[in-house]
Design an enzyme around this catalytic site. Structure first.
Site, PDB file in Angstrom:
ATOM      1  N   TYR A 173       0.865  -1.190   0.000  1.00 46.03           N
ATOM      2  CA  TYR A 173       0.000   0.000   0.000  1.00 46.03           C
ATOM      3  C   TYR A 173       0.890   1.225   0.000  1.00 46.03           C
ATOM      4  O   TYR A 173       1.870   1.295   0.755  1.00 46.03           O
ATOM      5  CB  TYR A 173      -0.896   0.005   1.235  1.00 46.03           C
ATOM      6  CG  TYR A 173      -1.743   1.253   1.411  1.00 46.03           C
ATOM      7  CD1 TYR A 173      -1.466   2.175   2.436  1.00 46.03           C
ATOM      8  CD2 TYR A 173      -2.813   1.521   0.561  1.00 46.03           C
ATOM      9  CE1 TYR A 173      -2.250   3.312   2.598  1.00 46.03           C
ATOM     10  CE2 TYR A 173      -3.595   2.664   0.727  1.00 46.03           C
ATOM     11  CZ  TYR A 173      -3.302   3.557   1.739  1.00 46.03           C
ATOM     12  OH  TYR A 173      -4.078   4.691   1.899  1.00 46.03           O
TER      13      TYR A 173
ATOM     14  N   ASP B 230       9.383   2.679  -0.809  1.00 49.75           N
ATOM     15  CA  ASP B 230       8.385   3.382  -0.007  1.00 49.75           C
ATOM     16  C   ASP B 230       8.629   2.998   1.456  1.00 49.75           C
ATOM     17  O   ASP B 230       8.248   1.908   1.893  1.00 49.75           O
ATOM     18  CB  ASP B 230       6.968   3.003  -0.449  1.00 49.75           C
ATOM     19  CG  ASP B 230       5.929   3.708   0.402  1.00 49.75           C
ATOM     20  OD1 ASP B 230       4.719   3.576   0.117  1.00 49.75           O
ATOM     21  OD2 ASP B 230       6.302   4.392   1.368  1.00 49.75           O
TER      22      ASP B 230
ATOM     23  N   LYS C 208       5.186   9.352   8.652  1.00 47.95           N
ATOM     24  CA  LYS C 208       5.034   8.834  10.014  1.00 47.95           C
ATOM     25  C   LYS C 208       6.110   9.342  10.988  1.00 47.95           C
ATOM     26  O   LYS C 208       6.074  10.507  11.382  1.00 47.95           O
ATOM     27  CB  LYS C 208       4.955   7.298   9.958  1.00 47.95           C
ATOM     28  CG  LYS C 208       3.719   6.796   9.160  1.00 47.95           C
ATOM     29  CD  LYS C 208       3.649   5.295   9.103  1.00 47.95           C
ATOM     30  CE  LYS C 208       2.626   4.822   8.103  1.00 47.95           C
ATOM     31  NZ  LYS C 208       1.256   4.735   8.627  1.00 47.95           N
TER      32      LYS C 208
HETATM   33  P1  KE4 Z   1      -0.520   8.464   4.624  1.00 45.87           P
HETATM   34  O1  KE4 Z   1      -1.077   9.214   3.427  1.00 45.87           O
HETATM   35  O2  KE4 Z   1      -1.566   7.644   5.337  1.00 45.87           O
HETATM   36  O3  KE4 Z   1       0.283   9.376   5.571  1.00 45.87           O
HETATM   37  O4  KE4 Z   1       0.594   7.430   4.076  1.00 45.87           O
HETATM   38  C1  KE4 Z   1       0.212   6.493   3.102  1.00 45.87           C
HETATM   39  C2  KE4 Z   1       1.185   5.324   3.155  1.00 45.87           C
HETATM   40  C3  KE4 Z   1       2.170   5.227   2.179  1.00 45.87           C
HETATM   41  N1  KE4 Z   1       3.068   4.218   2.195  1.00 45.87           N
HETATM   42  C4  KE4 Z   1       3.047   3.279   3.179  1.00 45.87           C
HETATM   43  C5  KE4 Z   1       4.067   2.181   3.154  1.00 45.87           C
HETATM   44  C6  KE4 Z   1       2.067   3.346   4.213  1.00 45.87           C
HETATM   45  O5  KE4 Z   1       2.063   2.397   5.174  1.00 45.87           O
HETATM   46  C7  KE4 Z   1       1.124   4.382   4.210  1.00 45.87           C
HETATM   47  C8  KE4 Z   1       0.036   4.502   5.257  1.00 45.87           C
HETATM   48  N2  KE4 Z   1      -0.077   3.428   6.160  1.00 45.87           N
HETATM   49  C9  KE4 Z   1      -1.393   3.175   6.736  1.00 45.87           C
HETATM   50  C10 KE4 Z   1      -1.260   2.006   7.724  1.00 45.87           C
HETATM   51  N3  KE4 Z   1      -1.113   0.800   7.051  1.00 45.87           N
HETATM   52  C11 KE4 Z   1      -1.974   4.384   7.370  1.00 45.87           C
HETATM   53  C12 KE4 Z   1      -3.184   4.134   8.242  1.00 45.87           C
HETATM   54  C13 KE4 Z   1      -4.448   4.664   7.600  1.00 45.87           C
HETATM   55  O6  KE4 Z   1      -4.613   4.514   6.377  1.00 45.87           O
HETATM   56  O7  KE4 Z   1      -5.261   5.216   8.361  1.00 45.87           O
END
Ligand code: KE4
Length: 429
Positions: free
Chosen positions: A144, A238, A266
């Site tokens: 993701y 990523d 994060k």
């Molecule tokens: P954000 O747009 O949520 O800050 O980041 C997206 C993203 C991009 N790349 C990786 C590897 C990620 O894990 C994420 C976001 N992770 C999720 C948890 N698996 C965020 C939690 C959520 O979607 O509320």
């Protein structure tokens, strides 16, 4: 466990916010029950609005490496707030955090800050396409990368490697340049290159955390690097989740394979909204206003967020060995849970990388998304509920990763293992 206030809050929230949440995973859909509304965090604990206290293994999905209300991060934010919240103009804090981040990644000469991981990935892909002049991208099933259109794809039918939209609202035209490969399977990547008229980049979570914790093998990443070099494609790591969680110096320092671009999020914001992407000078030079590839953001490099990120990264650099301590704690946790599960006839596949840990209700190793999907998600849901009632807050999906913070003590770990034995005893194999 009394959750009447959370239940009422959830009812009210659903009248005004779709699903009652501002990010879908928080709705507890895959584990059932009412999502807990949080009143506050304290160190390694969350306290919900009914007053229940939990050991927190989610930590806002990764950002809180130092737990809730870390004194140095809080002090830095308060000091920054006193100078104003935002200016829409450059500040010294942005350059200072850029210097810290670039200094930690061998493959990074320059970095651009944004406000989320999604923005970081979306921008990095546009930059890769602009730099190479190519349109196609390759991603992996189970990884993701945020919710930008081109990345919301699912496997096509049959052997087709071109992705189909995985969400309504994403036109097929927006995903026709996205090819899907299988994680840890280099032949599937070769097929994508063969079917493409020109690949701009391959994007991968080198330590995947969004299908549960599934690290790529060193051999696979090395072969991926060679393929990208042979085809003139960029390799994007990523590390929005794994950055500063698995290693202070990025997955490249663990695996030995360097990417061309890295996306971060994060931890880099210390709990405030920060994303970032960076790489070699000649690639980053293509980014506006230096180059033609456009990318922008009102609150990009926000001084308050920069202060939080700077405090977090400086603290981690000053205590770099702490990640080894956290890895030992993570290993103790999952090995203890595995022993407790097996004593009750339940198979548990576990793994750790630095302060990240994962466990699958699965009797076989998990090397890719197909393997992960064979896990027993009903049993995961029952475990999640049981542990909540015992006072332990795990990610509300089998396909997520858990985190250990510096505020997660050995006593908390031992109490978690003991509670898991009680819960596994009720789940029975
Ligand atoms: P954000 O747009 O949520 O800050 O980041 C997206 C993203 C991009 N790349 C990786 C590897 C990620 O894990 C994420 C976001 N992770 C999720 C948890 N698996 C965020 C939690 C959520 O979607 O509320």
């Amino acid at each position: 466990m009394n959750t009447t206030a959370s239940q009422a809050a959830f009812e009210a929230a659903q009248q005004l916010i779709p699903g009652g949440v501002n990010s879908p995973v928080r709705a507890f859909k895959s584990v059932g029950g009412t999502p807990l509304f949080i009143a506050k965090g304290e160190g390694g604990y969350l306290i919900d609005i009914d007053g229940n206290r939990y050991v927190d293994y989610v930590q806002s999905w990764g950002p809180l490496l130092f737990g809730h209300r870390d004194e140095s991060i809080e002090a830095a934010v308060i000091e920054a707030v006193r100078n104003g919240l935002s200016f829409g103009a450059p500040t010294l804090a942005e350059t200072e955090l850029a210097k810290e981040v670039v200094g930690l990644f061998d493959s990074m000469d320059k970095v651009r800050f944004v406000s989320s991981g999604t923005e970081a990935v979306m921008s990095a892909i546009r930059l890769a396409r602009g730099f190479t002049g190519r349109d196609d991208i390759i991603k992996f099933e189970g990884c993701y990368h945020g919710h930008s259109d081109a990345l919301l794809v699912q496997a096509g039918s049959g052997a087709a490697t071109f992705g189909n939209p995985s969400s309504p609202g994403v036109p097929a035209d927006f995903t026709k340049h996205t090819l899907l490969a299988k994680y840890n399977d280099i032949e599937s990547v070769k097929r994508c290159f063969e079917q493409s008229s020109g690949v701009a980049c391959v994007i991968i979570e080198p330590i995947a955390g969004n299908m549960g914790l599934v690290p790529a093998t060193k051999e696979f990443l090395a072969e991926l690097r060679s393929l990208c070099d042979a085809h003139g494609a960029l390799l994007i790591y990523d590390e929005v989740m794994s950055g500063f969680r698995a290693s202070l110096y990025g997955a490249e320092s663990i695996t030995g394979t360097k990417p061309d671009l890295i996306t971060l999020g994060k931890v880099i914001g210390g709990g405030m909204p920060v994303g970032a992407f960076g790489g070699r000078r000649e690639i980053m030079a293509q980014l506006s206003p230096e180059g033609p590839v456009y990318q922008a953001g009102t609150l990009s490099g926000n001084p308050v967020a920069m202060a939080a990120g700077l405090a977090a990264i400086k603290k981690l650099k000053a205590h770099a060995p702490v990640l080894a301590t956290l890895e030992a704690r993570a290993r103790r946790l999952v090995e203890g849970m595995k022993t407790a599960a097996e004593a009750n006839g339940i198979a548990l596949h576990v793994d750790v990388r630095g302060s990240m840990f994962g466990f699958f209700f699965n009797d076989a190793p998990v090397m890719n998304f197909d393997d992960a999907l064979r896990s027993d998600t009903a049993r995961f849901a029952a475990f999640h509920r049981g542990m909540l009632e015992e006072g332990f807050y795990f990610a509300c999906s089998q396909f997520e990763t858990g985190f250990i913070s510096t505020a997660t003590t050995d006593a908390m770990i031992e109490a978690t293992i003991e509670a898991s034995a009680r819960v596994f005893g009720r789940l029975h194999g």
